[in-house]
Design a protein around this motif. Sequence first.
Motif, mmCIF file in Angstrom:
data_model
loop_
_atom_site.group_PDB
_atom_site.id
_atom_site.type_symbol
_atom_site.label_atom_id
_atom_site.label_comp_id
_atom_site.label_asym_id
_atom_site.label_seq_id
_atom_site.Cartn_x
_atom_site.Cartn_y
_atom_site.Cartn_z
ATOM 1 N N ARG A 195 0.832 -1.208 0.000
ATOM 2 C CA ARG A 195 0.000 0.000 0.000
ATOM 3 C C ARG A 195 0.868 1.261 0.000
ATOM 4 N NH1 ARG A 195 -4.654 0.397 4.302
ATOM 5 N NH2 ARG A 195 -4.835 2.353 3.129
ATOM 6 N N GLU B 53 -0.022 3.443 -3.081
ATOM 7 C CA GLU B 53 -0.860 4.605 -2.749
ATOM 8 C C GLU B 53 -0.052 5.896 -2.724
ATOM 9 O OE1 GLU B 53 -4.293 4.384 -0.285
ATOM 10 O OE2 GLU B 53 -3.829 2.321 0.288
ATOM 11 N N ALA C 126 -1.223 8.901 -5.062
ATOM 12 C CA ALA C 126 -1.452 10.253 -4.539
ATOM 13 C C ALA C 126 -0.675 11.280 -5.351
ATOM 14 C CB ALA C 126 -1.052 10.311 -3.072
ATOM 15 N N HIS D 285 -9.417 7.227 0.103
ATOM 16 C CA HIS D 285 -8.306 6.490 -0.510
ATOM 17 C C HIS D 285 -8.674 6.008 -1.921
ATOM 18 C CE1 HIS D 285 -5.298 5.821 2.815
ATOM 19 N NE2 HIS D 285 -6.301 6.376 3.479
ATOM 20 N N GLY E 295 -6.717 -2.275 0.673
ATOM 21 C CA GLY E 295 -7.396 -1.548 1.742
ATOM 22 C C GLY E 295 -8.430 -2.409 2.451
ATOM 23 N N HIS F 234 -5.424 12.683 7.005
ATOM 24 C CA HIS F 234 -6.241 12.804 5.794
ATOM 25 C C HIS F 234 -6.351 14.259 5.340
ATOM 26 C CE1 HIS F 234 -8.378 8.682 6.413
ATOM 27 N NE2 HIS F 234 -7.300 8.575 5.662
ATOM 28 N N MET G 164 0.613 10.586 2.110
ATOM 29 C CA MET G 164 0.023 9.239 2.061
ATOM 30 C C MET G 164 0.963 8.229 2.718
ATOM 31 S SD MET G 164 -2.576 7.409 1.156
ATOM 32 C CE MET G 164 -3.522 8.096 -0.230
#
Length: 265
Positions: free
Chosen positions: A135, A139, A143, A184, A204, A228, A247
């Motif tokens: 992740r 991710e 991002a 996400h 996730g 966040h 992230m």
Amino acid sequence: MESFRAIKNGCTGQAQGGFLRKPGTDRIAKRSNQARTVRRRNTNPTDPPAESAHLHSLAHKAYEGLLGILLSGELGPNDVIMERRIAEQLGISRTPLREAIRRLEGEGLLQRQADGAIVICPMSVEDFLNILSIRRLLEGEAARKAAGRVSEQELLGFRERIVALSRKEESGGLAAQDLGPELHLCVARAAGNRMLASVIADMGKRTRLFTRRFMPISERRTQVCEEHIALIEALLENDGERARASMERHIDSIRAHVLNKLAAF
């Protein structure tokens, strides 16, 4: 002369009953051909029947409902899936539920035992940490790519909901639990790679299955909301590198918190 009359009479006979048709006959034949074509189109075996679409909808409902039960923590690792009880709980028949079970079994979230029982697959700590490593890589890149691709209106909407959650104006129920994964997934989809978004969504989901029983959202509410919001601020400023770093820090904090919880057991 007589030969000419015979030929003429023969041609006339063929025109009346043979090669040439009356004007109305062609129109009737054309309408008949059109009717046959319409019937063939209406009975095309490739057209999905309404019943099939209905069954697909029920199977999707069953999948979402059963997945929701798994993510809620209502059932734990190695717990047996009781078809009749879950079907009644979801308000569906056992046929679409079995489709959902097969789908989750294919995803590796459920497992069929030798005696035929379906149980929830346990996840080792090592597998969980590997998932977080994946992740972090995927991710973080998503991002970075999402910067400048998510609408300002959508980002401001997320920020408003997260601020409300941090102030406990939004309940800590399912709406709050779904807010993080929703953000996400929005970022992953904005990266413009459907395969990447699909893998991120799956990772996730597995993260939540591991943490659901011992890491309620209320424990890290303030920290998660701050992480966040930092991500959203970076995206609002179209700063891809800052969004990536935000992230990565967020996923690192999940890892650290889970390891601290496990060490306390």
